[in-house]
Design a protein around this motif. Structure first.
Motif, short mmCIF file in Angstrom:
data_model
loop_
_atom_site.label_atom_id
_atom_site.label_comp_id
_atom_site.label_asym_id
_atom_site.label_seq_id
_atom_site.Cartn_x
_atom_site.Cartn_y
_atom_site.Cartn_z
N ALA A 9 72.70 67.64 74.13
CA ALA A 9 71.51 67.64 73.28
C ALA A 9 71.89 67.20 71.87
N THR A 10 70.94 66.61 71.16
CA THR A 10 71.17 66.19 69.79
C THR A 10 70.18 66.87 68.85
N PHE A 11 70.63 67.10 67.64
CA PHE A 11 69.80 67.64 66.57
C PHE A 11 69.99 66.71 65.37
N GLY A 12 68.89 66.29 64.76
CA GLY A 12 68.96 65.37 63.63
C GLY A 12 68.51 63.97 63.99
N VAL A 13 68.06 63.75 65.23
CA VAL A 13 67.55 62.45 65.67
C VAL A 13 66.24 62.70 66.38
N PRO A 14 65.13 62.12 66.08
CA PRO A 14 64.89 61.25 64.95
C PRO A 14 64.57 62.03 63.68
N ASP A 15 64.19 63.28 63.81
CA ASP A 15 63.82 64.07 62.63
C ASP A 15 65.02 64.84 62.12
N VAL A 16 65.30 64.70 60.83
CA VAL A 16 66.44 65.37 60.21
C VAL A 16 65.97 66.65 59.55
N HIS A 17 66.73 67.72 59.77
CA HIS A 17 66.49 68.99 59.08
C HIS A 17 67.79 69.38 58.38
N GLU A 18 67.67 70.03 57.27
CA GLU A 18 68.85 70.44 56.51
C GLU A 18 69.75 71.34 57.33
N ASP A 19 69.18 72.12 58.23
CA ASP A 19 69.94 73.09 59.00
C ASP A 19 70.10 72.70 60.47
N ASP A 20 70.23 71.41 60.78
CA ASP A 20 70.36 70.97 62.17
C ASP A 20 71.55 71.60 62.88
N ALA A 21 72.69 71.70 62.22
CA ALA A 21 73.86 72.30 62.85
C ALA A 21 73.60 73.77 63.20
N LEU A 22 72.93 74.48 62.32
CA LEU A 22 72.57 75.88 62.59
C LEU A 22 71.57 75.97 63.73
N ARG A 23 70.59 75.09 63.74
CA ARG A 23 69.61 75.07 64.84
C ARG A 23 70.31 74.84 66.18
N ALA A 24 71.35 74.02 66.17
CA ALA A 24 72.06 73.69 67.41
C ALA A 24 72.75 74.89 68.04
N VAL A 25 73.21 75.81 67.25
CA VAL A 25 73.96 76.93 67.81
C VAL A 25 73.11 78.19 68.02
N ARG A 26 71.84 78.12 67.72
CA ARG A 26 70.96 79.29 67.93
C ARG A 26 70.76 79.55 69.37
N GLY B 262 65.61 70.16 68.66
CA GLY B 262 66.54 69.18 69.20
C GLY B 262 65.92 68.40 70.34
N ALA B 263 66.71 67.52 70.93
CA ALA B 263 66.27 66.72 72.06
C ALA B 263 67.40 66.64 73.08
N VAL B 264 67.09 66.84 74.35
CA VAL B 264 68.08 66.69 75.41
C VAL B 264 68.30 65.20 75.62
#
Length: 132
Positions: A115-132, A103-105
């Motif tokens: 913080a955001t996950f999925g910008v600029p690089d998208v991953h299939e599991d961005d939502a899961l990465r966000a809550v780890r 992610g990126a702050v």
């Protein structure tokens, strides 16, 4: 506290899109500003507004908001320099954890981190990465 929300981000600007959004971006031809939708003239400089088409793509973006529980009482119990040191260590730790998970702050707001996950690089599991 951690809140996770998934948005659809505009591929042209940093705005979030709702269902039925138009795939055109209104832009001032003189100052490059973003007048309100449907405006024929820029409210900042008065120049005519030109429309440019967006690329029509949408992207899922996960936004994470975290804050320090009890930060008000923490701030009341510490002097300013000590509190600043504690918060700086918190920001550095959060930045590293977010980066490590892809992610990126986006910003620090008081005792909060966005913080955001999925910008600029998208991953299939961005939502899961966000809550780890």
């Amino acid at each position: 506290m951690i809140a996770v929300t998934t948005f659809v981000a505009c591929s042209v600007c940093p705005s979030t899109l709702s269902e039925g959004s138009v795939d055109t971006v209104t832009q001032c031809s003189t100052c490059g500003g973003s007048p309100p939708a449907g405006a024929r003239f820029c409210p900042a400089c008065g120049a005519p507004v030109a429309e440019r088409p967006g690329d029509g793509s949408r992207r899922q973006v996960t936004v994470v908001f975290t804050d320090v529980v009890g930060s008000t009482s923490l701030g009341a119990g510490l002097d300013a320099e000590t509190l600043r040191g504690v918060m700086t260590r918190y920001y550095e730790a959060m930045r590293e954890v977010v980066r490590r998970h892809g992610g990126a702050v986006e910003k620090f707001i008081g005792d909060a981190v966005v913080a955001t996950f999925g910008v600029p690089d998208v991953h299939e599991d961005d939502a899961l990465r966000a809550v780890r």
